[in-house]
Design an enzyme around this catalytic site. Sequence first.
Site, mmCIF file in Angstrom:
data_model
loop_
_atom_site.group_PDB
_atom_site.id
_atom_site.type_symbol
_atom_site.label_atom_id
_atom_site.label_comp_id
_atom_site.label_asym_id
_atom_site.label_seq_id
_atom_site.Cartn_x
_atom_site.Cartn_y
_atom_site.Cartn_z
ATOM 1 N N ASN A 147 39.288 46.294 31.565
ATOM 2 C CA ASN A 147 39.159 44.927 31.505
ATOM 3 C C ASN A 147 38.187 45.559 29.968
ATOM 4 O OD1 ASN A 147 37.288 42.825 31.170
ATOM 5 N ND2 ASN A 147 36.906 42.911 33.876
ATOM 6 N N ARG A 187 42.651 42.730 32.768
ATOM 7 C CA ARG A 187 41.901 41.847 33.144
ATOM 8 C C ARG A 187 42.275 40.442 32.095
ATOM 9 N NH1 ARG A 187 36.487 39.707 33.366
ATOM 10 N NH2 ARG A 187 36.901 37.891 34.125
ATOM 11 N N HIS A 224 38.163 33.063 36.956
ATOM 12 C CA HIS A 224 37.286 33.662 37.802
ATOM 13 C C HIS A 224 39.054 33.340 39.375
ATOM 14 C CE1 HIS A 224 33.220 33.599 38.319
ATOM 15 N NE2 HIS A 224 33.264 34.942 37.363
ATOM 16 N N ARG A 268 23.646 30.197 32.470
ATOM 17 C CA ARG A 268 24.602 29.662 32.229
ATOM 18 C C ARG A 268 24.261 28.244 32.489
ATOM 19 N NH1 ARG A 268 30.562 31.798 32.911
ATOM 20 N NH2 ARG A 268 29.563 34.497 32.196
ATOM 21 N N GLU A 293 38.819 42.359 42.035
ATOM 22 C CA GLU A 293 39.592 42.314 41.065
ATOM 23 C C GLU A 293 40.465 43.176 40.595
ATOM 24 O OE1 GLU A 293 36.276 39.974 39.489
ATOM 25 O OE2 GLU A 293 37.012 38.846 38.521
#
Length: 379
Positions: free
Chosen positions: A7, A72, A161, A222, A366
């Site tokens: 990643n 990823r 996601h 956020r 993941e």
Amino acid sequence: MLVLVINCGSSSVKYQVRDTAATGEENQVIAKGLVENIGSAEIPTHTEALDIMAKALVEPLHGKTIDAIGHRIVQGGDVFSEPVLVTDEVITKIDELSPLAPLHNPAHVLGLKAAQETYPGVPMVAVFDTAFHGTMPEHVYRYAVPEELVEKYGVRRYGFHGTSHDYVTGIAADFLGLDRSDFNGVIAHLGNGASVTAVEGGQCLDTSMGYTPLAGLVMGTRSGDIDPSVLTSIMMRDPEMTPAKMDSLLNKESGLLAIAGNNDMRAVVEAMEAGDERAKLALDMTSYRLAKYIGAYHVAVGGAKALVFTAGIGENSHQFRELAVERLGALGIKLDAEANKVRGDEPRLISTEDSAIPVLVVPTNEEKAIAEATEALVA
Ligand code: ADP
């Protein structure tokens, strides 16, 4: 198969080597780590970062070699609806999608190229965060704006996601003894970034993130959904508020951080329990927004068969789960207070027997999902 999962961010590389043939998480994970500070004098580029990673892997690999690499990738646009074997053409396409994910895709491209240099000849697979959302129908992904913006800027809902939502959907269906194609549900992936997905027949119908990962839920830093005129209005009145500043304000200085002064859910819950009013407001806002999405998606999928929590907050914060589910009384959804407090690495039921639908906690993974997707393509 030994799969290296990578990643790549702009300043860091997170990695894991997994043995897909082993049983149990402890045996599958052969090694994992993080190389940070890419761009510094010691680690000028991703190539040096991957060299450091490769050296760190020598010992745990005991002479065995990596069979495949899974990357990823955040943004696959409407080009990639499933994992693909990496070719030069695929790397070019990922690069071309950079305007849609300026913080992520350029770093992924650097990581892909560095991995080709470090592991020449090893097959690589790109797994996209957006791919699971490729099944959203047009009336769901389209924004009500002129066609020109769609053509020129690719303006539409993409969702993120996806690897996690996909993985958790499969586990939840299994747990309930349902065929995946019979599973309608709502999946809440609540980490630093957070999104909720409406799953119908095992596929994505709708998701709260949009053109970028800024949309939807109130997150660590956020804002989530906000009236877009707030931005244009401020930018028209304040010449110092450049687009870059506004972008940073909404992505890095908003959310829990703006309201409670901390972006870590653990700290915010502790502050609330100690009587802090700002922390309480932040949690009210976060849980209210989530409950609103769950209600909407319950309707959208024609009646969810389960509500599923996952990721850092979803898996670990019984307090936050309680705050959110308390707001779902009208749907008859009820948590079992004791079961909700149980911790663990396994999927589990946390609702009462008389809850209208089961509420589950399903730990996401993941890396495992990327390793499995990589093996499936390479084998
Ligand atoms: P990401 O992968 O998006 O960076 P994670 O899925 O690791 O994020 O989730 C990070 C969030 O999970 C943080 O807000 C952190 O406070 C929260 N978290 C982790 N453990 C707990 C816990 N025991 N209680 C409450 N929140 C937790």
